[in-house]
Design a protein around this motif. Structure first.
Motif, PDB file in Angstrom:
ATOM      1  N   GLY A  26      23.147  52.077  73.818  1.00 29.24           N
ATOM      2  CA  GLY A  26      24.226  51.087  73.993  1.00 29.24           C
ATOM      3  C   GLY A  26      24.647  50.937  75.446  1.00 29.24           C
ATOM      4  N   ASP A  45      27.460  59.642  82.603  1.00 26.91           N
ATOM      5  CA  ASP A  45      27.168  60.414  81.386  1.00 26.91           C
ATOM      6  C   ASP A  45      27.488  61.883  81.639  1.00 26.91           C
ATOM      7  N   ARG A  46      27.967  62.540  80.606  1.00 25.56           N
ATOM      8  CA  ARG A  46      28.390  63.942  80.779  1.00 25.56           C
ATOM      9  C   ARG A  46      27.199  64.890  80.921  1.00 25.56           C
ATOM     10  N   SER A  58      13.337  52.846  64.759  1.00 19.45           N
ATOM     11  CA  SER A  58      12.722  51.541  64.515  1.00 19.45           C
ATOM     12  C   SER A  58      13.626  50.476  65.111  1.00 19.45           C
ATOM     13  N   ARG A 117      11.928  57.615  71.058  1.00 21.56           N
ATOM     14  CA  ARG A 117      13.213  57.469  71.763  1.00 21.56           C
ATOM     15  C   ARG A 117      13.055  57.717  73.255  1.00 21.56           C
ATOM     16  N   CYS A 141      33.786  62.026  81.133  1.00 21.98           N
ATOM     17  CA  CYS A 141      35.024  61.231  81.183  1.00 21.98           C
ATOM     18  C   CYS A 141      36.044  61.880  80.245  1.00 21.98           C
ATOM     19  N   ASP A 301      27.664  53.399  68.818  1.00 21.86           N
ATOM     20  CA  ASP A 301      28.107  54.386  67.821  1.00 21.86           C
ATOM     21  C   ASP A 301      29.569  54.779  67.983  1.00 21.86           C
ATOM     22  N   GLY A 313      21.550  51.117  63.508  1.00 20.91           N
ATOM     23  CA  GLY A 313      22.602  51.609  64.419  1.00 20.91           C
ATOM     24  C   GLY A 313      22.324  51.268  65.873  1.00 20.91           C
ATOM     25  N   GLY A 314      21.119  51.596  66.326  1.00 16.72           N
ATOM     26  CA  GLY A 314      20.756  51.315  67.719  1.00 16.72           C
ATOM     27  C   GLY A 314      20.684  49.814  67.964  1.00 16.72           C
ATOM     28  N   CYS A 315      20.167  49.084  66.974  1.00 16.37           N
ATOM     29  CA  CYS A 315      20.067  47.619  67.122  1.00 16.37           C
ATOM     30  C   CYS A 315      21.457  47.002  67.261  1.00 16.37           C
TER      31      CYS A 315
HETATM   32  P1  FAD Z   1      24.481  57.634  72.012  1.00 15.93           P
HETATM   33  O1  FAD Z   1      23.019  57.430  72.028  1.00 15.93           O
HETATM   34  O2  FAD Z   1      25.025  58.756  71.219  1.00 15.93           O
HETATM   35  O3  FAD Z   1      24.921  57.814  73.547  1.00 15.93           O
HETATM   36  C1  FAD Z   1      26.187  58.273  73.908  1.00 15.93           C
HETATM   37  C2  FAD Z   1      26.099  58.867  75.303  1.00 15.93           C
HETATM   38  O4  FAD Z   1      27.429  59.131  75.759  1.00 15.93           O
HETATM   39  C3  FAD Z   1      25.360  60.192  75.342  1.00 15.93           C
HETATM   40  O5  FAD Z   1      24.347  60.145  76.336  1.00 15.93           O
HETATM   41  C4  FAD Z   1      26.442  61.220  75.679  1.00 15.93           C
HETATM   42  O6  FAD Z   1      25.954  62.283  76.476  1.00 15.93           O
HETATM   43  C5  FAD Z   1      27.454  60.371  76.439  1.00 15.93           C
HETATM   44  N1  FAD Z   1      28.833  60.860  76.363  1.00 15.93           N
HETATM   45  C6  FAD Z   1      29.511  61.257  75.266  1.00 15.93           C
HETATM   46  N2  FAD Z   1      30.779  61.592  75.586  1.00 15.93           N
HETATM   47  C7  FAD Z   1      30.900  61.403  76.930  1.00 15.93           C
HETATM   48  C8  FAD Z   1      31.977  61.569  77.852  1.00 15.93           C
HETATM   49  N3  FAD Z   1      33.183  61.972  77.439  1.00 15.93           N
HETATM   50  N4  FAD Z   1      31.756  61.288  79.156  1.00 15.93           N
HETATM   51  C9  FAD Z   1      30.538  60.861  79.586  1.00 15.93           C
HETATM   52  N5  FAD Z   1      29.482  60.691  78.737  1.00 15.93           N
HETATM   53  C10 FAD Z   1      29.666  60.938  77.433  1.00 15.93           C
HETATM   54  N6  FAD Z   1      19.104  52.998  64.896  1.00 15.93           N
HETATM   55  C11 FAD Z   1      18.214  51.987  64.819  1.00 15.93           C
HETATM   56  O7  FAD Z   1      18.480  50.885  65.318  1.00 15.93           O
HETATM   57  N7  FAD Z   1      17.013  52.165  64.199  1.00 15.93           N
HETATM   58  C12 FAD Z   1      16.647  53.363  63.657  1.00 15.93           C
HETATM   59  O8  FAD Z   1      15.549  53.501  63.124  1.00 15.93           O
HETATM   60  C13 FAD Z   1      17.553  54.440  63.737  1.00 15.93           C
HETATM   61  N8  FAD Z   1      17.227  55.641  63.229  1.00 15.93           N
HETATM   62  C14 FAD Z   1      18.108  56.676  63.338  1.00 15.93           C
HETATM   63  C15 FAD Z   1      17.760  57.910  62.801  1.00 15.93           C
HETATM   64  C16 FAD Z   1      18.641  58.976  62.879  1.00 15.93           C
HETATM   65  C17 FAD Z   1      18.260  60.301  62.280  1.00 15.93           C
HETATM   66  C18 FAD Z   1      19.895  58.794  63.510  1.00 15.93           C
HETATM   67  C19 FAD Z   1      20.874  59.935  63.603  1.00 15.93           C
HETATM   68  C20 FAD Z   1      20.256  57.564  64.037  1.00 15.93           C
HETATM   69  C21 FAD Z   1      19.373  56.491  63.959  1.00 15.93           C
HETATM   70  N9  FAD Z   1      19.687  55.239  64.481  1.00 15.93           N
HETATM   71  C22 FAD Z   1      18.804  54.207  64.389  1.00 15.93           C
HETATM   72  C23 FAD Z   1      20.991  55.021  65.149  1.00 15.93           C
HETATM   73  C24 FAD Z   1      20.875  55.104  66.652  1.00 15.93           C
HETATM   74  O9  FAD Z   1      20.242  56.315  67.035  1.00 15.93           O
HETATM   75  C25 FAD Z   1      22.253  55.049  67.291  1.00 15.93           C
HETATM   76  O10 FAD Z   1      22.970  53.994  66.724  1.00 15.93           O
HETATM   77  C26 FAD Z   1      22.178  54.850  68.782  1.00 15.93           C
HETATM   78  O11 FAD Z   1      21.417  55.858  69.386  1.00 15.93           O
HETATM   79  C27 FAD Z   1      23.586  54.805  69.375  1.00 15.93           C
HETATM   80  O12 FAD Z   1      23.520  54.645  70.746  1.00 15.93           O
HETATM   81  P2  FAD Z   1      24.849  54.795  71.623  1.00 15.93           P
HETATM   82  O13 FAD Z   1      24.439  54.435  73.018  1.00 15.93           O
HETATM   83  O14 FAD Z   1      25.974  54.057  71.018  1.00 15.93           O
HETATM   84  O15 FAD Z   1      25.254  56.326  71.531  1.00 15.93           O
END
Ligand code: FAD
Length: 401
Positions: A26, A45-46, A58, A117, A141, A301, A313-315
């Motif tokens: 994201g 990022d932390r 996917s 990933r 943060c 997320d 979720g990632g999408c």
């Molecule tokens: P994250 O990837 O969690 O990134 C958050 C970042 O914030 C991290 O790097 C963390 O270190 C940082 N952070 C946290 N707190 C702080 C702070 N206080 N200060 C600074 N940095 C901080 N989605 C799909 O689209 N297709 C799939 O097939 C799919 N399969 C999945 C399978 C599994 C088993 C799981 C668990 C999830 C799956 N998802 C899938 C969902 C997808 O992985 C997530 O929705 C996506 O990775 C979310 O991305 P994000 O950037 O929101 O959060």
């Protein structure tokens, strides 16, 4: 003051700055989109070393279309697996349904890409940095000061960063979510554990162009082809919260949970390398009532962690980034107004996805055993076109239809 130019798909706004917390899918996608919209972007990022949790993902066509529009089409095609079919199998190995994904590709105009990933992260990181974005690692943060004219992130080491807006993309256990919502919203355990990893492609496991899913006993074992002759595999097992997570025991516990399942499932358990397997208790978040406050927006997320049973979720995090950058590049909206529009649009879409994914997780994992049995019975009778139509419907709800 800002200056306006038309560049890429966005109207570029020079002179504005975004602070993004979190360099996951994201945060990085948002960083790329906002750079293309002319914003100065700093991501914090932390962690000291960015390592994705989990092996594969996917990317369905809604996510791919956006990354294509951000100029990443070739890179994605290079890391994407060639997944032409989907098949459901009974735990015994009998085929329940074999589904061509071609009708889906024709309907939505873009093939999905299963990717590692790590590969996806490399593509996003490189695009962000080559677009002139600045990434700082090892900086946690811990708070936000939202002012009338700007917003400041406070970090654990005493430093600060100030911008015109702050994007909180800090994941399912978001610390910053509370800033928007006041009350803490705890992630909800979805009732099952997921093991995932990579193994070399081999036809005694599954066909190299097919997403194979074994189902039974409220569990799943799945293999999905990635580029580089690898399968992304996962296992799902309903378990109470808090079971022991011991890497030395992964093979044993999988052997026990999948005792009596078909030969390819046994071979997969024999071949996986436990040290590189992720074992996760699956949680989701929301739907939450607010995604935005003043100059601060929750994204990915942090706002709507989604059970992975729809693979969305990632999408959704990617869609968030795209929609946010579009409103923020609109010349007739102030930053807080753009964030409000973002919230209105994204709340509707992500509420639907979070709820749908939770329902599907419950169906797959036996919350009501009768419902799960009905689903098993349906799988062998379902018209493959109905399956691809259902996936297409979810994809078509995205911002690039
Ligand atoms: P994250 O990837 O969690 O990134 C958050 C970042 O914030 C991290 O790097 C963390 O270190 C940082 N952070 C946290 N707190 C702080 C702070 N206080 N200060 C600074 N940095 C901080 N989605 C799909 O689209 N297709 C799939 O097939 C799919 N399969 C999945 C399978 C599994 C088993 C799981 C668990 C999830 C799956 N998802 C899938 C969902 C997808 O992985 C997530 O929705 C996506 O990775 C979310 O991305 P994000 O950037 O929101 O959060």
């Amino acid at each position: 003051m800002y200056t306006v130019y038309k560049i890429y798909g966005f109207v570029a706004m020079y002179g504005l700055k975004a602070i993004v917390i979190g360099a996951g899918i994201g945060g990085l996608t948002t960083g790329i989109a906002l750079r293309q919209a002319g914003y100065e972007v700093e991501i914090y990022d932390r962690v000291r070393d960015l390592r994705p949790i989990g092996a594969g993902i996917s990317l369905w066509s809604n996510g791919v279309k956006i990354l294509n529009r951000l100029g990443l089409g070739q890179q994605l095609a290079a890391i994407g697996g060639q997944m032409h079919y989907m098949e459901y199998r009974h735990l015994s190995g009998d085929v329940l349904n074999h589904i061509s994904l071609q009708p889906l590709v024709e309907e939505v105009g873009q093939r999905p890409y299963p990717v590692a990933r790590r590969d996806l992260q490399n593509v996003l990181l490189e695009a962000f940095e080559s677009a002139g974005g600045k990434l700082t690692l090892g900086t946690k943060c811990i708070g936000i000061l939202d002012g009338f004219r700007d917003v400041t992130a406070k970090f654990e080491d005493g430093s600060t960063a100030t911008g015109d807006l702050l994007v909180a993309a800090d994941g399912v256990r978001s610390l910053l979510r509370q800033y928007i919502l006041k009350d803490a919203v705890e992630p909800k355990y979805a009732g099952y554990v997921n093991w995932n990893g990579l193994v070399p492609i081999s036809t005694d496991l599954a066909a190299a162009d097919t997403w194979s899913i074994y189902v039974g006993e409220h569990k799943r074992a799945s293999l999905m082809p990635l580029a580089g002759d690898r399968f992304y595999f996962f296992f799902d097992v309903p378990l109470p919260k808090g079971t022991v997570n011991d890497v030395a025991n992964y093979r044993n516990e999988l052997k026990q949970h999948f005792q009596g399942w078909a030969k390819p499932v046994q071979l997969l358990i024999d071949r996986l390398e436990p040290e590189s397997v992720a074992r996760l208790e699956i949680h989701d978040v929301g739907p939450i009532s607010k995604m935005v406050k003043g100059r601060v927006a929750l994204l990915g997320d942090a706002a709507h962690a989604t059970c992975p049973d729809l693979g969305q979720g990632g999408c959704q995090a990617i869609e968030d980034g795209w929609v946010l950058a579009n409103y923020l590049s609109s010349t007739n909206l102030s930053v807080p107004d753009a964030l409000r529009r973002y919230e209105i649009e994204r709340k509707v879409r992500t509420t639907e996805i979070v709820n749908k994914a939770r329902n599907r997780a419950e169906t797959i994992h036996g919350k009501d055993p009768e419902v799960t049995q009905k689903w098993y019975d349906q799988l062998s009778q379902e018209n493959p076109l109905d399956v691809t139509k259902a996936i297409a419907k979810i994809i078509s709800g995205g911002p690039l239809h």
